[in-house]
Design a protein around this motif. Sequence first.
Motif, PDB file in Angstrom:
ATOM      1  N   GLN A  90       0.956  11.531  -8.610  1.00 27.43           N
ATOM      2  CA  GLN A  90       1.210  10.430  -7.679  1.00 27.43           C
ATOM      3  C   GLN A  90       0.178   9.315  -7.849  1.00 27.43           C
ATOM      4  O   GLN A  90       0.514   8.133  -7.802  1.00 27.43           O
ATOM      5  N   TYR A  91      -1.077   9.702  -8.042  1.00 30.29           N
ATOM      6  CA  TYR A  91      -2.148   8.715  -8.201  1.00 30.29           C
ATOM      7  C   TYR A  91      -1.945   7.906  -9.480  1.00 30.29           C
ATOM      8  O   TYR A  91      -2.059   6.677  -9.485  1.00 30.29           O
ATOM      9  N   LEU A  92      -1.610   8.598 -10.563  1.00 29.70           N
ATOM     10  CA  LEU A  92      -1.385   7.924 -11.842  1.00 29.70           C
ATOM     11  C   LEU A  92      -0.149   7.033 -11.790  1.00 29.70           C
ATOM     12  O   LEU A  92      -0.055   6.034 -12.504  1.00 29.70           O
ATOM     13  N   ALA A  93       0.815   7.383 -10.921  1.00 30.79           N
ATOM     14  CA  ALA A  93       2.044   6.592 -10.800  1.00 30.79           C
ATOM     15  C   ALA A  93       1.858   5.352  -9.936  1.00 30.79           C
ATOM     16  O   ALA A  93       2.770   4.526  -9.832  1.00 30.79           O
ATOM     17  N   GLY A  94       0.689   5.222  -9.296  1.00 28.01           N
ATOM     18  CA  GLY A  94       0.420   4.000  -8.541  1.00 28.01           C
ATOM     19  C   GLY A  94       0.162   4.164  -7.068  1.00 28.01           C
ATOM     20  O   GLY A  94      -0.026   3.173  -6.351  1.00 28.01           O
ATOM     21  N   ALA A  95       0.121   5.402  -6.564  1.00 32.20           N
ATOM     22  CA  ALA A  95      -0.191   5.607  -5.151  1.00 32.20           C
ATOM     23  C   ALA A  95      -1.632   5.204  -4.874  1.00 32.20           C
ATOM     24  O   ALA A  95      -2.538   5.528  -5.642  1.00 32.20           O
ATOM     25  N   HIS A  96      -1.846   4.503  -3.764  1.00 36.99           N
ATOM     26  CA  HIS A  96      -3.196   4.099  -3.374  1.00 36.99           C
ATOM     27  C   HIS A  96      -3.891   5.190  -2.563  1.00 36.99           C
ATOM     28  O   HIS A  96      -5.121   5.284  -2.565  1.00 36.99           O
ATOM     29  N   TYR A  97      -3.105   5.971  -1.847  1.00 39.47           N
ATOM     30  CA  TYR A  97      -3.594   7.119  -1.083  1.00 39.47           C
ATOM     31  C   TYR A  97      -2.654   8.291  -1.341  1.00 39.47           C
ATOM     32  O   TYR A  97      -1.476   8.098  -1.651  1.00 39.47           O
ATOM     33  N   GLY A 140       8.385  -7.869   6.570  1.00 37.68           N
ATOM     34  CA  GLY A 140       6.956  -7.800   6.844  1.00 37.68           C
ATOM     35  C   GLY A 140       6.283  -6.477   6.582  1.00 37.68           C
ATOM     36  O   GLY A 140       5.067  -6.345   6.768  1.00 37.68           O
ATOM     37  N   LEU A 141       7.024  -5.460   6.153  1.00 39.71           N
ATOM     38  CA  LEU A 141       6.419  -4.177   5.805  1.00 39.71           C
ATOM     39  C   LEU A 141       5.471  -4.360   4.633  1.00 39.71           C
ATOM     40  O   LEU A 141       5.815  -5.036   3.660  1.00 39.71           O
ATOM     41  N   ASN A 142       4.277  -3.781   4.714  1.00 42.53           N
ATOM     42  CA  ASN A 142       3.354  -3.888   3.580  1.00 42.53           C
ATOM     43  C   ASN A 142       2.745  -2.551   3.185  1.00 42.53           C
ATOM     44  O   ASN A 142       1.787  -2.489   2.424  1.00 42.53           O
ATOM     45  N   SER A 143       3.338  -1.462   3.704  1.00 45.89           N
ATOM     46  CA  SER A 143       2.870  -0.138   3.330  1.00 45.89           C
ATOM     47  C   SER A 143       3.986   0.862   3.563  1.00 45.89           C
ATOM     48  O   SER A 143       4.851   0.653   4.427  1.00 45.89           O
ATOM     49  N   CYS A 144       3.985   1.942   2.809  1.00 44.20           N
ATOM     50  CA  CYS A 144       4.953   3.005   3.083  1.00 44.20           C
ATOM     51  C   CYS A 144       4.453   4.336   2.558  1.00 44.20           C
ATOM     52  O   CYS A 144       3.684   4.398   1.592  1.00 44.20           O
ATOM     53  N   ILE A 145       4.873   5.370   3.244  1.00 44.19           N
ATOM     54  CA  ILE A 145       4.668   6.731   2.763  1.00 44.19           C
ATOM     55  C   ILE A 145       5.928   7.068   1.983  1.00 44.19           C
ATOM     56  O   ILE A 145       7.019   7.145   2.551  1.00 44.19           O
ATOM     57  N   ALA A 146       5.790   7.217   0.676  1.00 41.27           N
ATOM     58  CA  ALA A 146       6.969   7.282  -0.183  1.00 41.27           C
ATOM     59  C   ALA A 146       6.650   8.080  -1.436  1.00 41.27           C
ATOM     60  O   ALA A 146       5.535   8.583  -1.623  1.00 41.27           O
ATOM     61  N   ASP A 147       7.650   8.186  -2.300  1.00 37.53           N
ATOM     62  CA  ASP A 147       7.524   8.925  -3.556  1.00 37.53           C
ATOM     63  C   ASP A 147       7.166   7.969  -4.689  1.00 37.53           C
ATOM     64  O   ASP A 147       8.037   7.284  -5.224  1.00 37.53           O
ATOM     65  N   PRO A 148       5.908   7.933  -5.107  1.00 37.00           N
ATOM     66  CA  PRO A 148       5.530   7.017  -6.187  1.00 37.00           C
ATOM     67  C   PRO A 148       6.055   7.458  -7.546  1.00 37.00           C
ATOM     68  O   PRO A 148       5.980   6.692  -8.509  1.00 37.00           O
ATOM     69  N   LEU A 149       6.602   8.674  -7.613  1.00 37.28           N
ATOM     70  CA  LEU A 149       7.174   9.143  -8.869  1.00 37.28           C
ATOM     71  C   LEU A 149       8.594   8.613  -9.083  1.00 37.28           C
ATOM     72  O   LEU A 149       9.175   8.826 -10.135  1.00 37.28           O
ATOM     73  N   ILE A 203       1.799  -2.718   8.406  1.00 33.32           N
ATOM     74  CA  ILE A 203       3.018  -2.116   8.950  1.00 33.32           C
ATOM     75  C   ILE A 203       3.504  -1.096   7.928  1.00 33.32           C
ATOM     76  O   ILE A 203       3.702  -1.427   6.757  1.00 33.32           O
ATOM     77  N   ILE A 204       3.671   0.131   8.381  1.00 33.77           N
ATOM     78  CA  ILE A 204       3.964   1.247   7.497  1.00 33.77           C
ATOM     79  C   ILE A 204       5.224   1.956   7.968  1.00 33.77           C
ATOM     80  O   ILE A 204       5.607   1.847   9.130  1.00 33.77           O
ATOM     81  N   CYS A 205       5.875   2.684   7.063  1.00 34.58           N
ATOM     82  CA  CYS A 205       6.964   3.557   7.493  1.00 34.58           C
ATOM     83  C   CYS A 205       7.003   4.787   6.595  1.00 34.58           C
ATOM     84  O   CYS A 205       6.514   4.757   5.461  1.00 34.58           O
ATOM     85  N   GLY A 206       7.554   5.869   7.135  1.00 39.47           N
ATOM     86  CA  GLY A 206       7.884   7.021   6.318  1.00 39.47           C
ATOM     87  C   GLY A 206       9.239   6.750   5.694  1.00 39.47           C
ATOM     88  O   GLY A 206      10.274   6.936   6.339  1.00 39.47           O
ATOM     89  N   LEU A 207       9.254   6.281   4.456  1.00 39.27           N
ATOM     90  CA  LEU A 207      10.463   5.727   3.851  1.00 39.27           C
ATOM     91  C   LEU A 207      11.615   6.727   3.802  1.00 39.27           C
ATOM     92  O   LEU A 207      12.767   6.381   4.082  1.00 39.27           O
ATOM     93  N   ILE A 267       0.860  -1.185   0.000  1.00 40.28           N
ATOM     94  CA  ILE A 267       0.000   0.000   0.000  1.00 40.28           C
ATOM     95  C   ILE A 267       0.900   1.240   0.000  1.00 40.28           C
ATOM     96  O   ILE A 267       1.644   1.474   0.945  1.00 40.28           O
ATOM     97  N   ILE A 268       0.813   2.022  -1.066  1.00 40.19           N
ATOM     98  CA  ILE A 268       1.668   3.196  -1.228  1.00 40.19           C
ATOM     99  C   ILE A 268       0.864   4.454  -0.926  1.00 40.19           C
ATOM    100  O   ILE A 268      -0.198   4.688  -1.510  1.00 40.19           O
ATOM    101  N   ILE A 269       1.390   5.266  -0.018  1.00 43.32           N
ATOM    102  CA  ILE A 269       0.798   6.561   0.284  1.00 43.32           C
ATOM    103  C   ILE A 269       1.749   7.632  -0.246  1.00 43.32           C
ATOM    104  O   ILE A 269       2.896   7.722   0.195  1.00 43.32           O
ATOM    105  N   GLY A 270       1.278   8.407  -1.205  1.00 43.50           N
ATOM    106  CA  GLY A 270       2.135   9.409  -1.828  1.00 43.50           C
ATOM    107  C   GLY A 270       2.507  10.515  -0.860  1.00 43.50           C
ATOM    108  O   GLY A 270       1.650  11.123  -0.229  1.00 43.50           O
ATOM    109  N   GLU A 271       3.796  10.816  -0.773  1.00 39.67           N
ATOM    110  CA  GLU A 271       4.340  11.684   0.272  1.00 39.67           C
ATOM    111  C   GLU A 271       4.518  13.148  -0.131  1.00 39.67           C
ATOM    112  O   GLU A 271       4.854  13.993   0.697  1.00 39.67           O
ATOM    113  N   LYS A 272       4.308  13.489  -1.394  1.00 36.44           N
ATOM    114  CA  LYS A 272       4.860  14.729  -1.918  1.00 36.44           C
ATOM    115  C   LYS A 272       4.083  15.998  -1.538  1.00 36.44           C
ATOM    116  O   LYS A 272       4.620  17.105  -1.658  1.00 36.44           O
ATOM    117  N   ILE A 273       2.830  15.855  -1.085  1.00 34.25           N
ATOM    118  CA  ILE A 273       2.078  17.062  -0.707  1.00 34.25           C
ATOM    119  C   ILE A 273       2.281  17.297   0.780  1.00 34.25           C
ATOM    120  O   ILE A 273       1.433  16.988   1.627  1.00 34.25           O
TER     121      ILE A 273
END
Length: 265
Positions: free
Chosen positions: A34-41, A222-231, A193-197, A2-8
């Motif tokens: 970010q959404y078009l690049a694959g971010a889920h949130y 075991g990480l399955n989510s991150c706040i990261a740059d989908p670009l 499990i998430i992290c601010g990458l 699960i990718i959360i786009g971090e850029k805003i």
Amino acid sequence: MIIIGEKINSTVKNVADAIKEGNFEYIVELAKKQYLAGAHYIDVNAGAFVDIETEVLKKMIESIQKEIDAPLSIDSPRPEVIGEVMKIYKGERAIFNSVIYEEGILSRALPIIKEYNMKVVALLMDDVGIPDEPEKRVEIAKRLVDRLTNNGILEEDIFLDPMLQPVSVDQRYVYVALETIKLIRKEFENVNIICGLSNVSFGLPKRRWLNRAFLPIAIYFGLNSCIADPLDDVLMKLIYAAEALSGRDEFCMEYITKAREGFLA
């Protein structure tokens, strides 16, 4: 993954300048990319504008939701800000980002999370701070999960953040984060499990290489989510490779599909 786009994020100069200038079109374009690049949130943060945080967040969210249907992660350390913003939120289930194990914060956050059926990021720290040892962070995780689930929040709607810290400050921080991820995954099968990458590379040059190197290792643990740059195209490709190698992509079907689609070229 699960990718959360971090850029805003209002701590980023370009975003802060756009907010000051009232250029919310720039914010919308960042969300779209970010959404078009694959971010889920899409994470939306206005924390640098403390006195007008609610007003700015509302404007950002209204502008984004006029253009795209991406669900948002509402990012503020103040529950009352998220509560006000959710009054105008119209998208799919949002993420409450974030809570810590501190009674004042939890007691204010829980009614908002429940009222708006939100998912929640829970940081593995309390009012004392961030524990040095993985086992102590996991103890906070147990208390947080217990408190949240006792209030009707499902484990699969909880994102536990092991508190990834900069390797430039202390090389042991990487070990602590990875060990915490491993222990959490043994304890809880269903939580995210998430992290601010980008935290791992703070203060160092060419940060993307460190982010890219850390993520596959964390996925294996075991990480399955991150706040990261989908670009970051390389990072997004590495996710599919890492999931195949860690056994989380059954028969490597996602990897094969992406290869056939040309995404891995």
